[in-house]
Motif scaffolding. Sequence first.
Motif: not given
Length: 351
Positions: A217-222
Amino acid sequence: MQSDTLPAFDGTYWASLVQDMSWLPSSSSGDLDFEDFMDFGPELGDAQAFPTSGFRTSDELEPIDQYNTPASPEAELEPSTISISTVFNLDRVEADGSTPDFYLIASDGVHFAVNAAKLRENSINQFGGLLASTNSMAAMPLSSTVLNMLLHTIYGLSAAQYAPAVDDLAATIDASEPYGLSMEVLACHPTSPLFEAILSRAPSQPLECYSLAAHAKLEDLAGVISPYTLSLPLPDVTEENAECMGPSYLRRLFFLHLGRMEALKRILRAPPTPHPPTEDCDGYAEYLHPGAWVQRVGEIVWGASPNISSISLETRLSAIGKETDCTECQHYLAHRVKKLVTEWSLVKNTI
């Protein structure tokens, strides 16, 4: 009572035996025959001769080096050693002056000296209950590579020099939950060690890295990784990938790919505007007619992927202008191509 003294040597008795010599074998010459002397008679059987085969002379014997003799197996045993992390050892001192007071032992035997308070600060369950006991060390079912990455993430230390594999990064993420760690907190920033490590693998393994980021759930990384996935066809997404990233991130990945292809079709659909008629051209080159234009751009779209670059698109479209000698048609086409390329560059390429 026996006496401890030896009887005196009787020289007269032994001298008479030597002079008599009747006990020696006789020879016809009266001289002593050595072969007769060494003949022990048939009663000794096979022991009549002294065997010499298998023995070496004094010249053939090898000297024994008492300082270079093989050591016994016990002497060859070396004392046991302990492998200690080069980063997390007893010499480590934090900025606040705290020092290691707890040992974590990886499954392959490597020891990591850590500060228990630092682990408690980032864990909601006493680091899986390991810090709840009074012991000063605990064994963990993690390899040294995974534990090293996990501790670098907790301490905020770059792990770029280790270049961990995707499988080790996945194991690091999986280990966060049982030890009470939140990846959303520890790896949400672009400068965090785990964020950097996963992103560094994205160019070569985009789908796996996107799945890891989505799973954690790492939004920025995804979002940062998603452009790298545009080079992959959607059928490459396996059931395992889909399960790892979850339905939400899977849907967003599909929408990204399909949305860009629809945007490309929309941008290319309208043909260039014809120029005013001239003596040499009526303003409509053969390729400018709506039907012909749709066919030409359809060929481009058919062979394109969602990650087609603006330069590649410009090159393919500009090649159409070489089919006419009309400079006005070429000029109008170049103007249209420039506009199309600009529009394509503005299409969103992240989830």
